[in-house]
Scaffold this active site. Structure first.
Site, short mmCIF file in Angstrom:
data_model
loop_
_atom_site.label_atom_id
_atom_site.label_comp_id
_atom_site.label_asym_id
_atom_site.label_seq_id
_atom_site.Cartn_x
_atom_site.Cartn_y
_atom_site.Cartn_z
N GLY A 98 0.81 -1.21 0.00
CA GLY A 98 0.00 0.00 0.00
C GLY A 98 0.84 1.26 0.00
CE LYS A 119 7.68 -0.45 5.38
NZ LYS A 119 8.24 -1.41 6.34
CG ASP A 131 -0.48 8.69 4.36
OD1 ASP A 131 0.08 7.57 4.35
OD2 ASP A 131 -0.25 9.55 5.23
N GLY A 132 -0.17 6.15 1.77
CA GLY A 132 0.97 5.66 1.01
C GLY A 132 2.31 6.19 1.49
NE ARG A 183 10.83 -3.77 2.71
CZ ARG A 183 9.65 -4.01 3.26
NH1 ARG A 183 9.53 -4.15 4.57
NH2 ARG A 183 8.57 -4.12 2.53
NE ARG A 190 5.31 -8.55 1.81
CZ ARG A 190 5.66 -7.63 2.69
NH1 ARG A 190 5.25 -7.73 3.94
NH2 ARG A 190 6.39 -6.60 2.34
CG ASP A 255 0.41 -8.95 6.54
OD1 ASP A 255 -0.17 -9.58 7.44
OD2 ASP A 255 0.67 -7.74 6.63
CG ASP A 265 6.62 -5.60 6.60
OD1 ASP A 265 7.48 -5.16 5.80
OD2 ASP A 265 5.44 -5.79 6.27
P1 AMP Z 1 1.98 -3.28 8.07
O1 AMP Z 1 1.15 -3.16 9.29
O2 AMP Z 1 3.00 -2.17 7.90
O3 AMP Z 1 2.57 -4.64 7.88
O4 AMP Z 1 1.00 -3.03 6.85
C1 AMP Z 1 -0.20 -3.73 6.67
C2 AMP Z 1 -0.86 -3.27 5.39
O5 AMP Z 1 -1.20 -1.88 5.46
C3 AMP Z 1 -0.01 -3.42 4.15
O6 AMP Z 1 -0.87 -3.72 3.08
C4 AMP Z 1 0.58 -2.04 3.98
O7 AMP Z 1 0.98 -1.79 2.66
C5 AMP Z 1 -0.58 -1.17 4.40
N1 AMP Z 1 -0.14 0.15 4.88
C6 AMP Z 1 0.52 0.44 6.00
N2 AMP Z 1 0.73 1.75 6.10
C7 AMP Z 1 0.18 2.32 5.02
C8 AMP Z 1 0.06 3.67 4.53
N3 AMP Z 1 0.53 4.70 5.21
N4 AMP Z 1 -0.58 3.86 3.37
C9 AMP Z 1 -1.10 2.84 2.66
N5 AMP Z 1 -1.03 1.55 3.06
C10 AMP Z 1 -0.39 1.29 4.22
MG MG Z 2 3.61 -5.59 6.64
#
Ligand code: AMP
Ligand code: MG
Length: 488
Positions: A98, A119, A131-132, A183, A190, A255, A265
């Site tokens: 994301g 990232k 917000d990506g 990264r 995963r 994941d 992660d």
């Molecule tokens: P994580 O908890 O970092 O392992 O992320 C879990 C999911 O949320 C994954 O699909 C990430 O890509 C998405 N994600 C985390 N933070 C963001 C963000 N700020 N914007 C968009 N997607 C996010």
């Molecule tokens: Mg993750």
């Protein structure tokens, strides 16, 4: 899926990409370009890793531009990978990158194919409500902790660069400086990547993913069963290493479980200070699912999910395939026991792990838990002869140490034999949570010096210098970090 955002101007860095993931069936990912940063500024650059990857030297502004997603090097084919995952036990059929963009792959000097991924580089079709973006907190945390893990010999994704974007990011705490982490890893596949296609009963995609993942991580493995066996073994080794370092991943969702057995992660992860088996850091882990002592069981649970995904690729009737997959997942326990024994034998300075050694270790851990002794400092203290000072009641350690010395005598090990074994097993320097937080706080205020100092120390974890004393100290009560927020 495709995206039409305008492509940033090419940069001057020549990178010899060879993008094998981009050649897989197109529904395994979404092609999408990173979002350019308004004012990229390089915070950290991993020159040693850049050399290992065979990247050419390039001016700082070009590196800042490329590794913030502001300029795309020729041959990059940015994509966001599709994946699903069990988050805290509940299945989410679509997660995906994301906020990450795989720029492509390069062949490192040692011949290993490596992903280069940004990232925090903008939204993708998998962003859902996000917000990506990333702010510099989680970016610097991941940089510090992943490089410390690498220095301690733990399989992990690596950090090549941290670049401040110059754009603000909004989080609970308010407006924060944005950043992008680059990264680098043997892959970003995963358990959840397999789950995405298994949930859609897309057997051709599963097969393509299996072939790709096996070629990159376990080329000797035969078929789906051989691959599963290799993943189980790699995860058993990995989690044993985490346990031996007092590392708590924090979010062992499927994941975040890498099929190559890499730590991936780094969100709300941390090394324990005071030892307690129930320690949890993650602010979102309310029930302690991912507590320190639960990590081996959670790994098995995650591997069982992978096994389920691989069943359609096992060329037997369903019952036979289930029996074989079950047997392979059950193989985790003995592999983990062996890995755990090997790691903790070294931590106690022993030549091998014998019957009775688990009880010896447990007796030490019980005393540490009761007296709140610091995990890293006690084991480092075994190296330096100063472990007793780590216990509020030093006699509690001395009574244990008598048994320990007797055990060393019984195998004919001298103190110097033991010390040599402990020298590469018991680090003096780890990125302690309160030091990581202090480095982030300073960086937010515009001072990167504490980050660079902590990073430099963490790259020589087994060889602390006299000036590292404050980095080796446990947190004072007011410095103790109670909860680490998710890396968003
Ligand atoms: P994580 O908890 O970092 O392992 O992320 C879990 C999911 O949320 C994954 O699909 C990430 O890509 C998405 N994600 C985390 N933070 C963001 C963000 N700020 N914007 C968009 N997607 C996010
Ligand atoms: Mg993750």
């Amino acid at each position: 899926m495709t995206q039409t955002a305008s492509r940033p101007a090419p940069a001057s860095i020549q990178i010899a990409f060879d993008n094998s993931y981009a050649r897989l069936p197109p529904h395994l990912f979404a092609r999408v370009d990173p979002v350019p940063a308004p004012a990229p500024r390089l915070i950290a650059w991993n020159a040693a890793l850049a050399r290992d990857l065979g990247l050419p030297e390039a001016p700082e502004d070009a590196r800042a531009a490329v590794f913030s997603g502001s300029a795309l090097p020729e041959g990059a084919e940015p994509l966001a990978m599709a994946y699903a995952g069990h988050q805290f036990g509940g299945f989410v059929p679509q997660l995906g990158d994301g906020r990450a963009h795989l720029l492509g792959e390069v062949i490192a000097r040692d011949g290993t194919r490596m992903d280069i991924q940004l990232k925090g580089s903008g939204r993708t079709p998998f962003s859902r409500g996000g917000d990506g973006l990333a702010w510099i907190g989680p970016v610097l945390r991941e940089y510090l902790v992943s490089e410390a893990m690498a220095a301690m010999g733990v399989p992990t994704t690596r950090a090549l660069a941290a670049v401040a974007t110059g754009a603000p990011v909004w989080r609970e705490q308010g407006q924060l400086p944005g950043a992008v982490l680059t990264r680098v890893a043997q892959s970003h596949i995963r358990v959840g990547t397999f789950q995405y296609f298994a949930a859609r009963r897309d057997v051709p995609a599963l097969q393509a993913l299996l072939d790709h993942a096996a070629a990159r991580h376990f080329p000797q493995a035969e078929g789906a069963a051989g691959f599963l066996r290799a993943v189980v073994a790699a995860q058993a080794e990995l989690v044993a290493q985490w346990m031996a370092l007092g590392f708590i991943h924090g979010v062992m969702n499927t994941d975040n479980c890498h099929v190559g057995g890499l730590t991936i992660d780094y969100g709300p992860c941390a090394f324990m200070d005071a030892y307690h088996p129930d320690t949890v850091f993650s602010s979102i882990d309310r029930f302690g699912r991912y507590a320190y002592a639960n990590q081996p069981q959670i790994a098995v649970w995650n591997l069982a999910q992978l096994a389920t995904c691989l069943l359609p690729l096992m060329p037997k009737d369903q019952d036979a395939a289930i029996a074989e997959a079950t047997e392979i997942v059950h193989g985790f326990a003995p592999l983990y026991e062996t890995a755990h024994g090997t790691r903790f034998a070294a931590k106690l300075g022993l030549a091998d792990w014998r019957a009775g050694d688990e009880a010896l270790l447990q007796a030490l851990l019980d005393r540490m838990a009761r007296l709140g002794a610091d995990f890293t400092r006690v084991f480092y203290g075994l190296r330096t002869g100063k472990a007793a000072a780590e216990f509020r009641e030093p006699e509690a350690f001395e009574t244990w140490a008598a048994d320990w010395r007797a055990r060393l005598d019984a195998e004919g090990s001298t103190q110097s034999d033991a010390q040599a074994r402990m020298a590469r097993a018991n680090p003096g320097i780890i990125p302690r949570n309160h030091q990581v937080e202090a480095a982030i706080t300073a960086a937010v205020a515009g001072n990167d010096v504490p980050f660079h100092r902590l990073h430099a120390a963490c790259t020589r974890p087994f060889d602390p210098a006299p000036e590292d004393a404050d980095l080796m100290a446990p947190p004072r009560p007011e410095e103790r970090v109670q909860a680490t927020f998710c890396g968003t």
